[in-house]
Design an enzyme around this catalytic site. Structure first.
Site, PDB file in Angstrom:
ATOM      1  CD  GLN A  78     -61.281 -42.512 -80.430  1.00 52.08           C
ATOM      2  OE1 GLN A  78     -60.721 -41.554 -80.923  1.00 52.08           O
ATOM      3  NE2 GLN A  78     -62.338 -42.397 -79.675  1.00 52.08           N
ATOM      4  CG  PHE A  79     -61.009 -50.097 -79.791  1.00 49.90           C
ATOM      5  CD1 PHE A  79     -62.223 -50.679 -79.450  1.00 49.90           C
ATOM      6  CD2 PHE A  79     -60.201 -49.597 -78.781  1.00 49.90           C
ATOM      7  CE1 PHE A  79     -62.626 -50.749 -78.123  1.00 49.90           C
ATOM      8  CE2 PHE A  79     -60.597 -49.656 -77.463  1.00 49.90           C
ATOM      9  CZ  PHE A  79     -61.814 -50.232 -77.130  1.00 49.90           C
ATOM     10  CB  THR A  80     -64.264 -46.239 -79.303  1.00 50.85           C
ATOM     11  OG1 THR A  80     -63.573 -45.013 -79.523  1.00 50.85           O
ATOM     12  CG2 THR A  80     -63.710 -46.942 -78.082  1.00 50.85           C
TER      13      THR A  80
END
Length: 150
Positions: A78-80
C-alpha cells in the site's frame, strides 16, 4: 518501510472479484515501501511483526506473538501509507518507492517474513486494485515505521 498491523480473526483480499488471499486468526499487514528502504528495513520489520506480542495468553494478557500462536499473515502492499498531506488537500506520494525499487523489496519482504514465521503467507498483488476485508480483533491496530527503530 511503514507497516499497519491489524490483529484479525479473519481477512481476505480480492482482485477483480477473485479471491487472491485469505486467512483466519492472525495479522493483516499493510506495507508501504519508500525509496530509502533496504534489506536492513526488511529484516528488522519482518522480525518485529512476527514476534510482536499482541495475542492473548491464557490470562487474556497480550503476551503471545503470531509465531507463538501459529497464526497466519496476509500482506498487502500500500503505497498510500507514504502520503504527505502537509500542503493542500491532494496527498503527495513522492516518498513512495517506484515499482522498479518497490517490487523487489516487497518480494524480499515476503520471503523474509515467511522464513521468520516458518510458514508461507498470503498476499495481495503489487499494484493491483484490491478489495481487502477483515474483522479486526480487539480492535488491535499498530503502526510501525522502520525508520523510527532507534
Amino acid at each position: 518501510m511503514i507497516a499497519i498491523i491489524q490483529r484479525v480473526s479473519e481477512s481476505a483480499v480480492r482482485i477483480d472479484g477473485e479471491l487472491k488471499g485469505e486467512i483466519g486468526l492472525g495479522l493483516m499487514v499493510l506495507l508501504g515501501i519508500e525509496e530509502a528502504d533496504d534489506q536492513e528495513d526488511i529484516d528488522w520489520l519482518s522480525k518485529k511483526i512476527v514476534n510482536l506480542r499482541i495475542f492473548g495468553d491464557e490470562n487474556g494478557v497480550m503476551n503471545k506473538s503470531l509465531k507463538d500462536i501459529g497464526g497466519e499473515l496476509l500482506l498487502i502492499s500500500q503505497f498510500t501509507l507514504h502520503a504527505s498531506t502537509k500542503k493542500g488537500n491532494r496527498p503527495s506520494y513522492i516518498k513512495a518507492a517506484k515499482p522498479d525499487i518497490a517490487i523487489p523489496l516487497y518480494e524480499g519482504f515476503i520471503q523474509t517474513v515467511e522464513q521468520e514465521l516458518g510458514q508461507p503467507i498470503q498476499t495481495g498483488e503489487f499494484g493491483a486494485d484490491m478489495k481487502v476485508s477483515l474483522v479486526n480483533d480487539g480492535p488491535v491496530t499498530i503502526s510501525i515505521d522502520s525508520k523510527n527503530k532507534k
